[in-house]
Design a protein around this motif. Sequence first.
Motif, mmCIF file in Angstrom:
data_model
loop_
_atom_site.group_PDB
_atom_site.id
_atom_site.type_symbol
_atom_site.label_atom_id
_atom_site.label_comp_id
_atom_site.label_asym_id
_atom_site.label_seq_id
_atom_site.Cartn_x
_atom_site.Cartn_y
_atom_site.Cartn_z
ATOM 1 N N PHE A 128 0.799 -1.221 0.000
ATOM 2 C CA PHE A 128 0.000 0.000 0.000
ATOM 3 C C PHE A 128 0.837 1.278 0.000
ATOM 4 C CE2 PHE A 128 -2.360 -3.299 2.387
ATOM 5 C CZ PHE A 128 -3.412 -3.464 1.498
ATOM 6 N N SER A 129 2.171 1.127 0.035
ATOM 7 C CA SER A 129 3.039 2.309 0.180
ATOM 8 C C SER A 129 2.742 3.390 -0.843
ATOM 9 C CB SER A 129 4.510 1.906 0.062
ATOM 10 O OG SER A 129 4.856 1.078 1.140
ATOM 11 N N GLU A 130 2.585 2.985 -2.106
ATOM 12 C CA GLU A 130 2.382 3.982 -3.156
ATOM 13 C C GLU A 130 1.033 4.685 -3.011
ATOM 14 O OE1 GLU A 130 2.654 3.651 -7.863
ATOM 15 O OE2 GLU A 130 4.462 2.964 -6.825
ATOM 16 N N ILE A 131 -0.002 3.933 -2.623
ATOM 17 C CA ILE A 131 -1.340 4.528 -2.502
ATOM 18 C C ILE A 131 -1.363 5.540 -1.356
ATOM 19 C CG2 ILE A 131 -3.790 4.073 -2.108
ATOM 20 C CD1 ILE A 131 -3.282 1.215 -3.166
ATOM 21 N N GLU A 168 -2.159 7.126 12.735
ATOM 22 C CA GLU A 168 -1.171 6.065 12.528
ATOM 23 C C GLU A 168 -1.751 4.698 12.890
ATOM 24 O OE1 GLU A 168 2.433 4.391 11.384
ATOM 25 O OE2 GLU A 168 1.633 6.397 11.029
ATOM 26 N N TYR A 169 -2.769 4.691 13.775
ATOM 27 C CA TYR A 169 -3.388 3.423 14.180
ATOM 28 C C TYR A 169 -4.089 2.717 13.013
ATOM 29 C CZ TYR A 169 -7.069 6.961 14.733
ATOM 30 O OH TYR A 169 -7.930 8.015 14.537
ATOM 31 N N LEU A 170 -4.263 3.408 11.895
ATOM 32 C CA LEU A 170 -4.908 2.758 10.739
ATOM 33 C C LEU A 170 -3.924 1.968 9.882
ATOM 34 C CD1 LEU A 170 -7.403 5.494 9.462
ATOM 35 C CD2 LEU A 170 -7.845 3.559 10.955
ATOM 36 N N ARG A 171 -2.626 2.071 10.198
ATOM 37 C CA ARG A 171 -1.639 1.375 9.364
ATOM 38 C C ARG A 171 -1.891 -0.134 9.348
ATOM 39 N NH1 ARG A 171 3.095 3.047 6.956
ATOM 40 N NH2 ARG A 171 3.126 5.072 8.004
ATOM 41 N N SER A 172 -2.383 -0.655 10.457
ATOM 42 C CA SER A 172 -2.651 -2.101 10.508
ATOM 43 C C SER A 172 -3.974 -2.454 9.826
ATOM 44 C CB SER A 172 -2.696 -2.558 11.967
ATOM 45 O OG SER A 172 -3.723 -1.847 12.649
ATOM 46 N N LYS A 173 -4.759 -1.441 9.461
ATOM 47 C CA LYS A 173 -6.085 -1.675 8.859
ATOM 48 C C LYS A 173 -6.095 -1.394 7.358
ATOM 49 C CE LYS A 173 -8.331 -2.294 12.775
ATOM 50 N NZ LYS A 173 -8.395 -3.694 13.045
ATOM 51 N N LEU A 174 -4.918 -1.183 6.757
ATOM 52 C CA LEU A 174 -4.887 -0.751 5.356
ATOM 53 C C LEU A 174 -5.549 -1.752 4.420
ATOM 54 C CD1 LEU A 174 -1.322 0.860 5.144
ATOM 55 C CD2 LEU A 174 -3.530 2.009 5.277
ATOM 56 N N CYS A 175 -5.479 -3.017 4.769
ATOM 57 C CA CYS A 175 -6.055 -4.049 3.895
ATOM 58 C C CYS A 175 -7.574 -3.869 3.784
ATOM 59 C CB CYS A 175 -5.722 -5.436 4.448
ATOM 60 S SG CYS A 175 -5.788 -6.680 3.172
ATOM 61 N N THR A 191 -5.387 1.363 20.499
ATOM 62 C CA THR A 191 -4.919 0.536 19.389
ATOM 63 C C THR A 191 -4.809 -0.939 19.754
ATOM 64 O OG1 THR A 191 -2.691 1.149 20.057
ATOM 65 C CG2 THR A 191 -3.654 2.372 18.233
ATOM 66 N N GLY A 192 -5.109 -1.279 20.957
ATOM 67 C CA GLY A 192 -4.992 -2.696 21.348
ATOM 68 C C GLY A 192 -4.743 -2.781 22.835
ATOM 69 N N GLY A 193 -4.785 -3.981 23.352
ATOM 70 C CA GLY A 193 -4.593 -4.141 24.796
ATOM 71 C C GLY A 193 -5.813 -3.634 25.548
ATOM 72 N N LYS A 194 -5.602 -3.163 26.768
ATOM 73 C CA LYS A 194 -6.728 -2.723 27.592
ATOM 74 C C LYS A 194 -7.184 -1.335 27.163
ATOM 75 C CE LYS A 194 -7.826 -3.658 31.763
ATOM 76 N NZ LYS A 194 -7.872 -3.721 33.230
ATOM 77 N N ARG A 195 -8.494 -1.195 26.973
ATOM 78 C CA ARG A 195 -9.052 0.094 26.572
ATOM 79 C C ARG A 195 -9.460 0.871 27.806
ATOM 80 N NH1 ARG A 195 -14.181 1.879 24.681
ATOM 81 N NH2 ARG A 195 -15.062 -0.202 24.886
ATOM 82 N N LYS A 196 -9.005 2.125 27.887
ATOM 83 C CA LYS A 196 -9.389 2.963 29.026
ATOM 84 C C LYS A 196 -10.823 3.439 28.853
ATOM 85 C CE LYS A 196 -4.705 4.512 29.864
ATOM 86 N NZ LYS A 196 -3.782 5.412 29.191
#
Length: 432
Positions: A266-269, A312-319, A384-389
Amino acid sequence: VRFIKSQIRLQSTDIISTVEFNYSGELLATGDKGGRVVIFQHEQESKNRPHLRGEYNVYSTFQSHEPEFDYLKSLEIEEKINKIRWLPQQNAAHFLLSTNDKTIKLWKISERDKRAEGYNLKDEDGRLRDPFRITSLRVPVLMPMDLMVEASPRRIFANAHTYHINSISVNSDHETYLSADDLRINLWHLEITDRSFNIVDIKPANMEELTEVITAAECHPHQCNVFVYSSSKGTIRLCDMRAAALCDRHSKFFEEPEDPSSRSFFSEIISSISDVKFSHSGRYMMTRDYLSVKVWDLNMENRPVETYQVHEYLRSKLCSLYENDCIFDKFECCWNGSDSAIMTGSYNNFFRMFDRNTRRDITLEASRESSKPRATLKPRKVSTGGKRKKDEISVDSLDFNKKILHTAWHPKDNVIAVAATNNLYIFQDKIN
């Protein structure tokens, strides 16, 4: 700055596609998918209600563009307003440029509060009088009437773009402006509609060799010979019209080298630039790509001087963002009046602000539910993960259909306008 909710304007059933303050900030224009332009005017504050520090109320609404059909290419041209740009005010009337995919129009917005009465050749209801019955000469007089705001098209600039127009920008000489589509940039004179000068053309002889397109373009705020345009490859070219009539060869080329370790499919997009804006001072420019906002010093081409991560938390959701086409969303960005802060939008009706001096940032939400009018906006956080406050929202529960693509900042005050689908939110800073 703490922002409070000032107003919500339910714009229309149509999605807002552009938001723009005029040079004084007194007027705020929005364009929508239905081709309409709605102008809001800043009301003067009243002594009785000092806490209402001047709200924006509807000043004028008009249909700027209609749907058309290109019979030669069998293409429908939609009426959606892509951009609105105000011209500096020269007299009592206001002028703005609005464009859809193909046609740019210059509109005059003027007020009328008097009408002529006492004509010789016609009655008050407009019917013509019998000339033989006119025995005396009357001098027409101007009588006061209810204020009327008229919008009239003064110029229509058409047939100059083969591809879809993505940008218009008024030059600092206030006589010319440029318009950009995917492959070309044209320079127009505001008085001349039947010809424009092509100043950038990146169309290859063979379209199969096409590797990049123009995504945005803007004139320098003070030097009328300088403009920049950004590309889908994440590069920005600065051109000087004094160097040559055709600016295919840039004067400066801004590009940040890519980190090989973070390269992906996804780098180019995500490196494609969706917006470029000069600072009011003219010293810096800001670019927005999918995940970040970068501030460039015009004197340094090899890397930006500031980089701000928007989501930046969307980087893992790019797919999944690629599958639902959200990865192609074009977010805009804007400066505040003093260039000390910048703002841009995100998903879930969130928008981000970055203070350039303190390097602090904040996430705010434009929503009807979250707060009553005049309530202070609470900062939002995404986990972004783990325990949510307690106050955090999980990245998995973000709504990608609610997105803030268009924002505007008042040129002098801390008043911001945020377009969330078909609602326009206006926020102002809190005065204790």
